[in-house]
Write an enzyme that holds these catalytic residues in place. Structure first.
Site, short mmCIF file in Angstrom:
data_model
loop_
_atom_site.label_atom_id
_atom_site.label_comp_id
_atom_site.label_asym_id
_atom_site.label_seq_id
_atom_site.Cartn_x
_atom_site.Cartn_y
_atom_site.Cartn_z
N ARG A 7 1.34 1.25 -7.14
CA ARG A 7 1.61 0.57 -8.42
C ARG A 7 1.06 1.34 -9.61
NH1 ARG A 7 -0.95 -4.66 -6.24
NH2 ARG A 7 -1.16 -3.59 -4.25
N GLU A 40 -9.83 -4.35 0.02
CA GLU A 40 -9.99 -5.77 0.31
C GLU A 40 -9.31 -6.14 1.62
OE1 GLU A 40 -8.47 -8.17 -2.91
OE2 GLU A 40 -9.62 -9.92 -2.26
O1 PRP Z 1 -10.32 -1.82 -5.54
P1 PRP Z 1 -9.69 -1.78 -4.19
O2 PRP Z 1 -10.32 -2.77 -3.24
O3 PRP Z 1 -9.65 -0.42 -3.61
O4 PRP Z 1 -8.20 -2.30 -4.31
C1 PRP Z 1 -7.33 -1.94 -5.34
C2 PRP Z 1 -6.13 -1.23 -4.82
O5 PRP Z 1 -5.39 -2.09 -3.93
C3 PRP Z 1 -4.02 -2.05 -4.27
O6 PRP Z 1 -3.35 -0.99 -3.68
P2 PRP Z 1 -2.86 -0.95 -2.18
O7 PRP Z 1 -3.81 -0.10 -1.39
O8 PRP Z 1 -2.58 -2.32 -1.70
O9 PRP Z 1 -1.56 -0.07 -2.26
P3 PRP Z 1 -0.15 -0.08 -2.97
O10 PRP Z 1 -0.40 0.00 -4.46
O11 PRP Z 1 0.43 1.17 -2.42
O12 PRP Z 1 0.56 -1.33 -2.57
C4 PRP Z 1 -4.06 -1.84 -5.77
O13 PRP Z 1 -2.83 -1.34 -6.25
C5 PRP Z 1 -5.19 -0.87 -5.94
O14 PRP Z 1 -4.76 0.47 -5.78
N1 ADE Z 2 -6.19 -9.40 -4.49
C1 ADE Z 2 -5.47 -8.32 -4.78
N2 ADE Z 2 -4.29 -8.44 -5.44
C2 ADE Z 2 -3.56 -7.35 -5.72
N3 ADE Z 2 -3.93 -6.11 -5.43
C3 ADE Z 2 -5.07 -5.94 -4.77
N4 ADE Z 2 -5.72 -4.84 -4.33
C4 ADE Z 2 -6.84 -5.22 -3.73
N5 ADE Z 2 -6.99 -6.54 -3.79
C5 ADE Z 2 -5.89 -7.02 -4.43
#
Ligand code: PRP
Ligand code: ADE
Length: 178
Positions: free
Chosen positions: A66, A103
């Site tokens: 994202r 998370e």
């Molecule tokens: O602070 P954190 O606990 O590390 O979480 C935040 C990350 O989690 C989500 O990405 P995700 O890994 O789900 O990947 P995506 O954007 O590819 O769906 C979000 O877009 C952040 O990059």
């Molecule tokens: N709760 C949450 N919602 C969306 N993106 C996340 N990345 C990690 N935790 C998340």
């Protein structure tokens, strides 16, 4: 037409944020930016607010996935380029790799080779700062390449997960906290 104020931009962003219970696993409250990104005014407001985190940055680093969408928009607004930090296995030439927990799982990020100039001031852009594992890994990749982290800019911070504390004092610019 005049440029909206930061307060008006923030109101628009707030109104387009959605949360979904129990995704991707039970107990996780997932923050979804799909409606915000799909709204032209919402995307423009988000871009202006994120770009104001470091208007002297000379490159934006967008974090998969994202963070790519937002990072490219912010880079365009600042008139600089964007470097895509990718999940493992997507890049043909890799400068460095970092693994981390988040998370709802774990992941590995990679920095493309030969695109981040040593000494560059990088603005890291992502949608959410939760545990901070993702942003901390990206910041380590940037610094490992000899560049500086000007700031970390996110739409949403989840302060209960203390992500900021993992970012070694780098400035964090979060538009909203939940
Ligand atoms: O602070 P954190 O606990 O590390 O979480 C935040 C990350 O989690 C989500 O990405 P995700 O890994 O789900 O990947 P995506 O954007 O590819 O769906 C979000 O877009 C952040 O990059
Ligand atoms: N709760 C949450 N919602 C969306 N993106 C996340 N990345 C990690 N935790 C998340």
């Amino acid at each position: 037409m005049s440029v909206p104020t930061p307060a008006a931009d923030l109101e628009r962003v707030t109104g387009l944020l959605r949360d979904v219970p129990d995704f991707p696993s039970p107990g996780i409250r997932f923050w979804d930016l799909s409606a915000l990104l799909a709204d032209g005014g919402g995307l423009a407001a988000t871009t202006r607010l994120l770009a104001s985190a470091a208007d002297d940055a000379d490159v934006v680093v967008g974090i998969e996935a994202r963070g790519f969408l937002l990072g490219a928009a912010v880079a365009h607004a600042l008139g600089v380029g964007v470097v895509a930090v990718r999940k493992q296995g997507k890049l043909p030439m890799v400068a460095a790799t970092r693994s981390y927990d988040l998370e709802y799982g774990s992941a590995t990020l990679e920095l493309p080779a030969e695109v981040l100039r040593p000494g560059a001031r990088a603005l890291l852009v992502d949608d959410v700062l939760a545990t901070g594992g993702t942003a901390a890994a990206a910041a380590e990749l940037v610094e490992g390449a000899g560049a500086q982290v000007a700031a970390v800019a996110v739409v949403l911070e989840l302060p209960a997960l203390h992500g900021r504390e993992r970012l070694d004092g780098h400035p964090v610019h979060a538009l909203l906290a939940r």
